[in-house]
Scaffold this motif. Structure first.
Motif: not given
Lengths: 262, 287
Positions: B46-51, B203-208, B222-226
């Motif tokens: 899961a790849i998570v992170g803010g918008n 690979i799941l991209i999500t906010h949930d 992820m945050a800020n491109g890292r």
């Protein structure tokens, strides 16, 4: 598409402050002038004047060139082809069989090209210095129906949005192994169906939502509208209008009443 | 038509390897500021992170829709930069967030067959893969329906099926649960799990975060491109400060576990079952 959207340049010049209605009229007057003037010298002077106005409106050289690039090809084509199709007058510079090239032919080719440059660049005076909002407000004030104005505003507003949607759709289909620049013409046009259908569907869905949103904010509830920001002519605007009117009236008077060749 | 590139695998363990990729959008926005990532076959990530944290940009770099400004991506032992998107599509599938951006065919079956046909599979294989994908997503009864007339949940299933049918080893799902109700989400996740059990890397991209806690084997924050954190779900949820600084909220069960910390409940709780177990063992551990 985005090039068109970027035309407005932020600024606070004399031209930015001028009432958009005056700018629209001025541009129309200058266009009429470009059609009335017949001599190359005066047309070049007019083009120089237009470029000066663009510079006054803070148009950078790069932006002006970008604007002219669109008509440059047509201009080059006219300069090259015109003498072949207009072999009138003398002196004759070159003659071979049915091909005859005369000096007046070449001059009139260049004249037409400069006229096109004038007619094309004059609109950028308006576009570079007027926001879309002001432009539409001016058109409505000049008599365009408000619905049409709003439709135009929405269309312009959604151009970049749809540009982004089309790119996303193209990416989605490329991820499914579709290649836009390979295969026969038939296959390629079939491929475009895979982009066209989702685009139209997205457009319709957006339009439906938007119309509901407009209705829910009571669009069209009253015939007479009030405006948050109204356009007001200042003394400077009247002066500008008078200046550009004279700029058209004097040559018209000279040409058609005094019979002076210009 | 599009030959499947041979998969050389110098490193058997990792199907995708990203070396220090940076990506700068036109206009200068630095969306990825140096990302290193190794993805094992069969994993559920899961790849998570803010918008705006770079999740989608990273995913698009893995399938070549965006090419890294610097750094490189290896897919199945090949340098991704040497392959077209269509060639990479043999290995990596990408289901976009909005299914309406990819559905265009007259029937569900046609839609699902589009991808494998593009890859040049022979007809028999196209049918086999399409049928399998349709079955996996539970769309057997809707084969001759018009995809655009279906509900959002079903449209999303069709769009995912159309990616599965291409049989890529890695399948990227970009926010597949947005706009779905609880039942639709549960239904979709059952199908997605089955996909993972078949051996596909997901690979799941999500906010949930609840989804992440229940299904993912590995979480990348992820945050800020890292990449801020790369761990298993319990580990990812143990640091509340880190989660909140990356604009994420841990699942309710983890928050409950944190509140119960003084009663001896560990902080790295990701599922209700784990919480129940730790409560039972905390009780029985008492004299």
């Amino acid at each position: 598409m985005t090039g068109f959207m970027d035309l407005y340049t932020e600024g606070n010049t004399f031209l930015h402050r001028t009432d958009p209605r005056v700018k629209i009229l001025a541009v129309l007057f200058l266009s009429a002038l470009a059609l009335i003037i017949g001599s190359l010298e005066y047309l070049l002077a007019l083009l120089a004047f237009i470029l000066l106005l663009l510079a006054l409106g803070r148009a950078t050289l790069a932006k002006t060139f970008f604007a002219l690039k669109l008509v440059l090809r047509v201009m080059v084509l006219i300069v090259i082809l015109w003498p072949f199709f207009n072999p009138s007058g003398s002196p004759v510079l070159f003659e071979y069989g049915i091909i005859k090239i005369t000096e007046p032919g070449i001059v009139s080719g260049i004249t037409v090209a400069v006229r096109i440059a004038c007619l094309a660049s004059v609109w950028y005076i308006l576009m570079f210095t007027t926001t879309q909002r002001d432009l539409l407000r001016a058109l409505v004030k000049l008599g365009l129906r408000f619905d049409f104005g709003l439709t135009l505003a929405i269309a312009l507003r959604f151009l970049p949005t749809f540009g982004a949607i089309v790119n996303s759709i193209k990416d989605a289909q490329r991820a499914r192994g579709m290649e836009f620049d390979r295969g026969s013409l038939v296959k390629r046009s079939k491929n475009y169906v895979a982009v066209l259908v989702p685009t139209i569907v997205s457009a319709l869905r957006t339009a439906e939502t938007l119309s509901l949103a407009l209705q829910s904010r009571a669009y069209g509830a009253r015939k007479d509208r009030t405006y948050l920001r109204d356009l007001n002519m200042r003394p400077a605007d009247y002066a500008t209008l008078a200046f550009f009117s004279l700029l058209l009236i004097l040559p018209v008077f000279a040409k058609y009443v005094l019979q002076v060749s210009i | 038509m599009i030959p499947r590139p041979s998969s050389r695998r110098p490193d058997e363990n990792f199907f995708i390897v990203a070396h220090d990729i940076k990506y700068v959008y036109e206009g200068g926005i630095e969306a990825l500021k140096g990302v290193n990532l190794r993805i094992k076959s069969g994993d559920f990530i899961a790849i998570v992170g803010g918008n705006g944290s770079g999740k989608t940009t990273l995913a698009k770099n893995l399938i070549g829709l965006l090419r890294p400004t610097s750094g490189s991506v290896d897919v199945a032992g090949n340098r991704a930069e040497k392959m077209t998107v269509a060639e990479l599509a043999h290995f990596v599938g990408y289901a976009f967030q909005n299914p309406d951006h990819q559905l265009f065919s007259g029937t569900v079956e046609e839609e699902v067959r589009f991808g494998p046909r593009n890859l040049g599979m022979p007809d028999a294989e196209v049918s086999k893969k399409a049928d399998h994908a349709i079955a996996l997503m539970g769309l057997q009864n809707l084969k001759s329906e018009q995809p655009l007339s279906l509900t959002l949940g079903l449209r999303r299933k069709v769009s995912i099926a159309s990616v599965i049918a291409m049989d890529p080893q890695v399948i990227i799902l970009d926010e597949p649960t947005t706009g779905l109700d609880a039942e639709e989400i549960a239904d979709l996740m059952t199908s997605i799990r089955a996909l993972n059990e078949e051996g596909h890397t997901l690979i799941l991209i999500t906010h949930d975060m609840r989804l992440v806690a229940q299904h993912a084997k590995r979480v990348i924050i992820m945050a800020n491109g890292r990449i801020l954190l790369d761990s298993d779900p319990p580990g990812a949820f143990s640091d509340l400060g880190l989660l909140r600084s990356s604009k994420l909220e841990p699942p309710p069960v983890t928050q409950l576990a944190h509140s119960l910390a003084e009663f001896g409940i560990p902080k790295d709780i990701a599922t209700a079952e784990a919480l129940v177990e730790s409560i039972i063992s905390a009780r029985s551990g008492r004299p």
